[in-house]
Motif scaffolding. Structure first.
Motif, mmCIF file in Angstrom:
data_model
loop_
_atom_site.group_PDB
_atom_site.id
_atom_site.type_symbol
_atom_site.label_atom_id
_atom_site.label_comp_id
_atom_site.label_asym_id
_atom_site.label_seq_id
_atom_site.Cartn_x
_atom_site.Cartn_y
_atom_site.Cartn_z
ATOM 1 N N TYR A 96 -1.508 21.244 12.793
ATOM 2 C CA TYR A 96 -1.621 20.344 11.339
ATOM 3 C C TYR A 96 -2.281 19.200 11.871
ATOM 4 N N LYS A 97 -3.614 18.246 11.205
ATOM 5 C CA LYS A 97 -4.395 17.128 11.978
ATOM 6 C C LYS A 97 -3.479 16.042 10.603
ATOM 7 N N THR A 98 -3.156 14.907 11.081
ATOM 8 C CA THR A 98 -2.659 13.375 11.014
ATOM 9 C C THR A 98 -3.116 12.612 10.618
ATOM 10 N N PHE A 99 -2.735 11.835 9.529
ATOM 11 C CA PHE A 99 -3.099 10.748 10.161
ATOM 12 C C PHE A 99 -2.605 9.265 9.062
ATOM 13 N N TYR A 100 -2.539 8.335 8.922
ATOM 14 C CA TYR A 100 -1.744 7.089 8.738
ATOM 15 C C TYR A 100 -2.941 6.205 8.412
ATOM 16 N N LEU A 101 -3.075 6.401 6.864
ATOM 17 C CA LEU A 101 -3.713 4.847 6.351
ATOM 18 C C LEU A 101 -3.129 4.485 5.849
ATOM 19 N N SER A 102 -3.104 2.972 5.989
ATOM 20 C CA SER A 102 -2.225 1.827 5.602
ATOM 21 C C SER A 102 -3.126 0.960 5.016
ATOM 22 N N ASN A 103 -2.738 0.712 4.179
ATOM 23 C CA ASN A 103 -3.121 -1.231 3.711
ATOM 24 C C ASN A 103 -1.981 -2.440 3.608
ATOM 25 N N GLN A 104 -1.369 -1.927 4.975
ATOM 26 C CA GLN A 104 -0.258 -2.923 5.350
ATOM 27 C C GLN A 104 -0.129 -3.116 6.733
ATOM 28 N N LYS A 105 0.586 -3.826 7.468
ATOM 29 C CA LYS A 105 1.132 -4.065 8.979
ATOM 30 C C LYS A 105 1.848 -2.906 9.289
ATOM 31 N N SER A 106 1.477 -1.668 10.055
ATOM 32 C CA SER A 106 2.148 -1.419 10.897
ATOM 33 C C SER A 106 3.256 -1.014 11.717
#
Length: 374
Positions: free
Chosen positions: A138-148
Motif C-alpha cells: 500500500y501507499k500510506t499517508f498520515y495527514l493530520s490537523n494536530q501535532k504528531s
C-alpha cells in the motif's frame, strides 16, 4: 521518576532523541525493577488473506455520539449521516475508545492490541496498521490537523510515505479547519490517480476544545442559549454540524471513484462529557468518557466486500475490534489467542510506570452506552 516514560518525538532531531534515550536508560539503572514491561501474553498470529480494499481511516477528536442525530440526539446535528442509516453501504456502532486521552487513544488504535499491558506486542509494531499496509504494497499517508507527538515512538515513520501534520508546509495553509485535510487529498490527488492501493489516516481536530475555534463562521447554527454550560454545548453541536458536512464531502469524493473499492472508516480517540455523572470534558476514567461513534461506509465497488465481512452483530464495537477490521481490509487476519469479550480503556500507555486502565464488560457497555439509540 514515576509516571510517563521518555518517548521519541518525530519533530526532534536525532541528536535530541538520542540524548533522551541515553538519559532515560542511565536513570533506569538506578531504579528498582518495576512491572511496567507488562504481562507475558501469547503471541498474535498474523495471516495474509485474499482480497483487500483501499481505506480512508478518519481519527476523530473528542467525539460524543450522544450529540449526533445519527444516534437519536434531538438536534439534527448529523443530517447526512442519518440519511445513510438504511443504506447497505453503511454500518454504525456505539464505540469504545482505547484510551481516555489523545496521547493514549490514537497510538493504541493504530496498533491493534486488546490487552492493556501487552508491552511486547505493542513495541513490536507487528500489528501496526501502517506496517501491515506497507507489508501488502500500500501507499500510506498520515495527514493530520494536530501535532504528531501523540504517535510517540509507536509508529515507524519510514512506513508512512507521506507524513504531514499541523507543522507541515505541504498541506493547505489557507484554513485552520479540518477542510484542509480534504484539500490535502485533492492536492496529492491520491484517490483518483494512485496506481497502488492506499491507506490514508486523516487525523482531525474539529471537536477539540475550544470548539468554536475549529469550524467556519457559517456553522454558528446553535447560538441562542444564555446559560454558560448550554453555550458550550451549542458550540460543540455546531462543530458536529461541520463534521457532518466534512464526512459528506469526503464520501461524495469517494463515490465519484467507481473503479476502486474504497472504505471510509471513522472513530475517535476518546469521547467528550457534557455533565454525564457530573463530569465535563475528557480524561476521567469512566465509561462515558470512552464512548465514541464508529461508522463504516463502502463505495459501490466495496459494497460486496463490506457485506461479506463478518462484522459483529451487536450494538457495541471497540476500537480494538475496529482495528482488526481495518487490518482485514488491508489484507491481513489477526488472531489474538488472549482475546476476551471485555473492553479495556487505557489511562496510560502500557509501558508507563504506573498502573492505568479500566476494564468494562460487554454487558456494562451495552447497558451504559447502547440505550442511546434512535
Amino acid at each position: 521518576m514515576k509516571g510517563k516514560k521518555f518517548e521519541n518525538n518525530i519533530h526532534y532531531s536525532v541528536v535530541r532523541n538520542s540524548l533522551g534515550v541515553y538519559t532515560n536508560y542511565i536513570c533506569s539503572l538506578f531504579k528498582s525493577k518495576t512491572s511496567y514491561m507488562g504481562v507475558k501474553y501469547k503471541e498474535y498470529q498474523i495471516k495474509k488473506i485474499n482480497g483487500s480494499v483501499n481505506v480512508i481511516f478518519i481519527m476523530g477528536e473528542s467525539a460524543n455520539f450522544q450529540h449526533m442525530s445519527l444516534y437519536g440526539y434531538e438536534r439534527d446535528t448529523t443530517p447526512f449521516l442519518k440519511s445513510l442509516v438504511h443504506s447497505d453501504q453503511f454500518k454504525y456502532y456505539h464505540g469504545v475508545s482505547r484510551g481516555f486521552s489523545t496521547r493514549i487513544g490514537v497510538p493504541l488504535t493504530l496498533n491493534v492490541i486488546q490487552e492493556p499491558d501487552n508491552v511486547e506486542q505493542l513495541l513490536s509494531l507487528q500489528t501496526n496498521l501502517f506496517h501491515l499496509a506497507k507489508k501488502n504494497g500500500y501507499k500510506t499517508f498520515y495527514l493530520s490537523n494536530q501535532k504528531s507527538g501523540v504517535l510517540a515512538s509507536l509508529v515507524n515513520s519510514r512506513e508512512i510515505d507521506e507524513f504531514h501534520d499541523v507543522f507541515s508546509k505541504k498541506i493547505p495553509q489557507d484554513t485552520q479547519h479540518d477542510t484542509r485535510l480534504i484539500d490535502s487529498l485533492n492536492q496529492f490527488n491520491i484517490i483518483n490517480k494512485s496506481k497502488e492501493p492506499f491507506f490514508i489516516v486523516l487525523h482531525q481536530r474539529n471537536h477539540h476544545f475550544a470548539y468554536q475555534d475549529n469550524y467556519p463562521n457559517q456553522y454558528h447554527v446553535y447560538k441562542k442559549s444564555l446559560n454558560e454550560n448550554e453555550k458550550l454545548i451549542d458550540t460543540y453541536d455546531n462543530s458536529m454540524r461541520f463534521q457532518d458536512d466534512f464526512i459528506k464531502k469526503l464520501i461524495q469524493m469517494v463515490d465519484n471513484v467507481n473503479h476502486k473499492p474504497i472504505l471510509v472508516v471513522y472513530t475517535s480517540d476518546h469521547g467528550e462529557l457534557f455533565g454525564e455523572k457530573g463530569l465535563w470534558g475528557h480524561g476521567a476514567p469512566v465509561l462515558n468518557s470512552a464512548g465514541v461513534p464508529i461508522f463504516i461506509y463502502a463505495n459501490a465497488s466495496a459494497k460486496t466486500w463490506i457485506n461479506n465481512t463478518n462484522l459483529p452483530d451487536q450494538c457495541a464495537l471497540g476500537n480494538y475490534h475496529l482495528g482488526k477490521f481495518i487490518a482485514r481490509a488491508l489484507g491481513w487476519d489477526i488472531k489474538n489467542p488472549n482475546e476476551s469479550k471485555n473492553f479495556y480503556v487505557n489511562i496510560n500507555l502500557p509501558y508507563d510506570e504506573v498502573d492505568g486502565y479500566k476494564k468494562f464488560t460487554l454487558s456494562e457497555v451495552e447497558k451504559e452506552l447502547c440505550h442511546h439509540t434512535e
